[in-house]
Design an enzyme around this catalytic site. Structure first.
Site, short mmCIF file in Angstrom:
data_model
loop_
_atom_site.label_atom_id
_atom_site.label_comp_id
_atom_site.label_asym_id
_atom_site.label_seq_id
_atom_site.Cartn_x
_atom_site.Cartn_y
_atom_site.Cartn_z
N SER A 196 44.43 29.74 20.15
CA SER A 196 44.23 29.92 18.72
C SER A 196 44.91 28.79 17.97
O SER A 196 45.96 28.30 18.40
CB SER A 196 44.82 31.26 18.26
OG SER A 196 44.24 32.34 18.96
N THR A 238 44.42 33.31 15.27
CA THR A 238 44.16 32.79 13.92
C THR A 238 43.64 33.90 13.02
O THR A 238 43.86 33.87 11.81
CB THR A 238 43.16 31.63 13.99
OG1 THR A 238 43.63 30.67 14.94
CG2 THR A 238 43.00 30.96 12.64
N ALA A 239 42.97 34.88 13.61
CA ALA A 239 42.51 36.02 12.83
C ALA A 239 43.70 36.72 12.16
O ALA A 239 43.66 37.03 10.96
CB ALA A 239 41.75 36.99 13.73
N HIS A 297 35.29 37.29 18.22
CA HIS A 297 34.25 37.13 19.24
C HIS A 297 32.97 37.86 18.81
O HIS A 297 32.65 37.94 17.63
CB HIS A 297 34.75 37.59 20.60
CG HIS A 297 35.94 36.80 21.10
ND1 HIS A 297 36.00 35.42 21.04
CD2 HIS A 297 37.11 37.20 21.66
CE1 HIS A 297 37.15 35.01 21.55
NE2 HIS A 297 37.84 36.07 21.91
#
Length: 284
Positions: A59, A111-112, A156
């Site tokens: 990430s 990163t989410a 995803h």
């Protein structure tokens, strides 16, 4: 004598597509031999913190903690261009309600998660972040559908399949980021160990780009391989998902993509999500 290079990536259609040529000996790799290790992105993030892999997908959030061990390769980016990780819920919710909701997240180095923190900098739940629960990314949708959490932060292929489980979109973080900054959201990249030496690093960088280009040039073959990792997706949906995350951005971040990485990590530092400023460095 061949040199073994360990490569970590996610068992997902986009990563499978990207690494198809390397995994199936479609390229002349010279004195390098690649061994692929497939694990979810948060596990790869944690392994990278320990320096366990020579090359790995990570990430962009995790990259901020890896500067001493790894450099960011110019190819292999997963960029959300007006789309990205989403918060979904069993019942329609407002963004404001998320501050007091229970939310399943795929990991605190994703990163989410970083972007969710930028969206709601005051935290979650009465004591900061006690409303967040780390759940394996492929279990978040069913957990939210079963009502175990108010909402879920999905990454995803869940971005394309959540509606089939009767869930509602609360916010698309890629859209939110683009509206806020005018930039795409850089979600993941590939990094390489600095101690491999410049010659090996440049060879790996070239081969990764060639592998991505090979997949794009031989799309049907690469997609057939990627379908083995397509959970709950038919051919057309998997093709769409691969197109979202393996494209021109993946071949090279380019000036705008590099600016997006720097802007995201600068904002994360200002918000206190990342403790130190990040001097973003790409392999040239």
């Amino acid at each position: 004598m061949q040199k073994l290079i360990t490569v970590g990536h996610s068992p997902d259609p986009d990563d499978a597509f990207m690494f198809y040529a390397l995994a199936h000996d479609k390229l002349d790799t010279g004195n390098l031999r690649f061994r692929h290790e497939l694990q979810d992105i948060e596990t790869l993030n944690r392994r990278a913190l320990r320096g366990e892999l020579d090359v790995t997908a990570v990430s962009i959030h995790a990259y901020a903690h890896l500067l001493d061990k790894y450099a960011l390769l110019p190819s292999g980016c997963s960029m959300g261009d007006k789309y990205g990780p989403m918060v979904v819920a069993k019942n329609p919710l407002s963004v404001a309600y998320l501050r007091r909701a229970t939310i399943a997240i795929p990991g605190t180095l994703t990163t989410a998660y970083l972007t969710l923190r930028l969206l709601l900098p005051d935290g979650f739940g009465p004591d900061g972040d006690d409303g967040l629960f780390v759940v394996p990314f492929d279990r978040i949708l069913p957990a939210v559908a079963e009502g175990r959490y108010d909402a879920g932060l999905i990454i995803h292929e869940g971005q394309l399949t959540f509606q089939s489980q009767g869930l509602h979109l609360v916010v698309d973080l890629g859209v939110w980021w683009q509206e806020r900054t005018g930039l795409p959201l850089p979600l993941g990249g590939n990094v390489v160990r600095r101690d491999l030496g410049q010659e090996t690093i440049h060879q790996i960088s070239r081969l990764l780009k060639e592998s991505i280009q090979y997949g794009l040039d031989h799309r049907d073959d690469a997609l057939a391989y990627a379908l083995h990792y397509a959970r709950d997706m038919d051919n057309s949906l998997a093709d769409r998902f691969v197109g979202m995350y393996v494209n021109d951005w993946t071949l090279d971040y380019g000036p705008r993509g590099r600016e997006a990485v720097r802007r995201l990590l600068e904002e994360a530092h200002r918000a206190g999500v990342i403790p130190s400023p990040v001097a973003v460095e790409f392999v040239e």
